[in-house]
Design an enzyme around this catalytic site. Structure first.
Site, PDB file in Angstrom:
ATOM      1  N   SER A 277       0.844  -1.185   0.000  1.00 49.47           N
ATOM      2  CA  SER A 277       0.000   0.000   0.000  1.00 49.47           C
ATOM      3  C   SER A 277       0.882   1.239   0.000  1.00 49.47           C
ATOM      4  O   SER A 277       2.007   1.212   0.527  1.00 49.47           O
ATOM      5  CB  SER A 277      -0.898   0.022   1.244  1.00 49.47           C
ATOM      6  OG  SER A 277      -1.582   1.256   1.360  1.00 49.47           O
TER       7      SER A 277
ATOM      8  N   TYR B 188      -2.004  -0.545  10.279  1.00 53.66           N
ATOM      9  CA  TYR B 188      -2.024  -0.809   8.835  1.00 53.66           C
ATOM     10  C   TYR B 188      -0.732  -0.327   8.189  1.00 53.66           C
ATOM     11  O   TYR B 188      -0.094  -1.056   7.407  1.00 53.66           O
ATOM     12  CB  TYR B 188      -3.238  -0.123   8.211  1.00 53.66           C
ATOM     13  CG  TYR B 188      -3.437  -0.433   6.753  1.00 53.66           C
ATOM     14  CD1 TYR B 188      -3.953  -1.663   6.358  1.00 53.66           C
ATOM     15  CD2 TYR B 188      -3.125   0.494   5.764  1.00 53.66           C
ATOM     16  CE1 TYR B 188      -4.145  -1.963   5.014  1.00 53.66           C
ATOM     17  CE2 TYR B 188      -3.321   0.203   4.425  1.00 53.66           C
ATOM     18  CZ  TYR B 188      -3.830  -1.028   4.053  1.00 53.66           C
ATOM     19  OH  TYR B 188      -4.017  -1.314   2.724  1.00 53.66           O
TER      20      TYR B 188
ATOM     21  N   THR C 188     -12.626  -0.052  -5.026  1.00 54.65           N
ATOM     22  CA  THR C 188     -13.144  -1.367  -4.668  1.00 54.65           C
ATOM     23  C   THR C 188     -14.581  -1.199  -4.160  1.00 54.65           C
ATOM     24  O   THR C 188     -15.015  -0.090  -3.839  1.00 54.65           O
ATOM     25  CB  THR C 188     -12.294  -2.007  -3.572  1.00 54.65           C
ATOM     26  OG1 THR C 188     -12.344  -1.173  -2.396  1.00 54.65           O
ATOM     27  CG2 THR C 188     -10.832  -2.144  -4.014  1.00 54.65           C
TER      28      THR C 188
END
Length: 244
Positions: A128, A141, A176
């Protein structure tokens, strides 16, 4: 196109989003594709998976070999995100994020290496841009994706002499289903979409198929001299400085 004819690919988290687009792209180019995630997959042969369980990766890879006989491409796409600062996050939630986003890919790679060695196969990790920068309240994350980028380089260095390549894509804002649902939940979805577009030099957000196209390139022989790299697929977002 048939860059993956007679190849077998495992795509984790291949039932939706970027994973689904990657699985479809590899299949359309000739690969036999299996996916791994919780629950069934109505489009691909699926292996049930719990990525918080450290015993799951060995079982997944063994199941792929039993069903397909070989493994040529491993795509580590499955992941999760929890919103919290360091102070807000419990140790349990921190460990869960690392288990899914970093430890599971490590264990899958370890289990896959003997089979990839036979096929001179390769690995594509889905990292990412948050492994390169950070959005607010994404501590676990960001840390896990930065770790995945580091793991990508380490695997490439340690196993390149065996004919195994390992690269990563680092997507930015991708449309998404999950992100589109998030946008529709905004007070003014159209204004939010315009704002998202403005942070990208290409003036729009990305599509899962655009990430899949680059992942397929990395997994193909066309990228045979490419390994140990992390490639942002972000419409130039990381290159654009914010205005005052």
């Amino acid at each position: 196109m048939s860059r993956f004819e007679r190849k077998v690919a495992l795509v984790t988290g291949g039932r939706s989003g970027i994973g689904r687009a990657v699985a479809r792209r590899l299949r359309d180019e000739g690969a036999t594709v299996l996916t791994a995630q919780r629950g069934p997959d109505d489009e691909f042969d699926a292996v049930p998976a719990d990525f918080t369980d450290p015993e799951s990766p060995d079982r997944i890879v063994a199941e792929v070999i039993e069903r397909a006989g070989q493994l040529d491409v491993l795509v580590n796409n499955a992941g999760m995100m929890q919103e919290a600062t360091v102070e807000e996050m419990s140790a349990q939630d921190w460990q869960r994020s690392l288990a899914v986003n970093l430890t599971a890919p490590f264990l899958l790679i370890r289990a896959a290496l003997p089979h990839l060695r036979r096929t001179r196969g390769n690995i594509v990790n889905v990292g990412s841009i948050e492994g390169l920068g950070s959005n607010p309240r994404h501590a676990a994350y960001c840390a896990s994706k930065a770790g995945l980028h580091g793991l990508t380089r380490a695997v490439a260095v340690d196993h390149g002499h065996e004919g195994i390549r390992c690269n990563a894509v680092a997507p930015g804002w991708i449309d998404t289903d999950l992100n589109l649902e998030f946008v529709e939940g905004m007070p003014d979805p159209d204004a939010f979409r315009r704002g998202i577009g403005r942070i990208h030099p290409v003036d729009r957000s990305g599509k899962p198929e655009e990430v899949a196209a680059f992942a397929a390139f990395l997994a193909s022989e066309e990228a045979s001299f490419v390994t140990g790299e992390v490639y942002p697929v972000d419409g130039g977002r990381m290159s654009k400085l914010s205005l005052p």
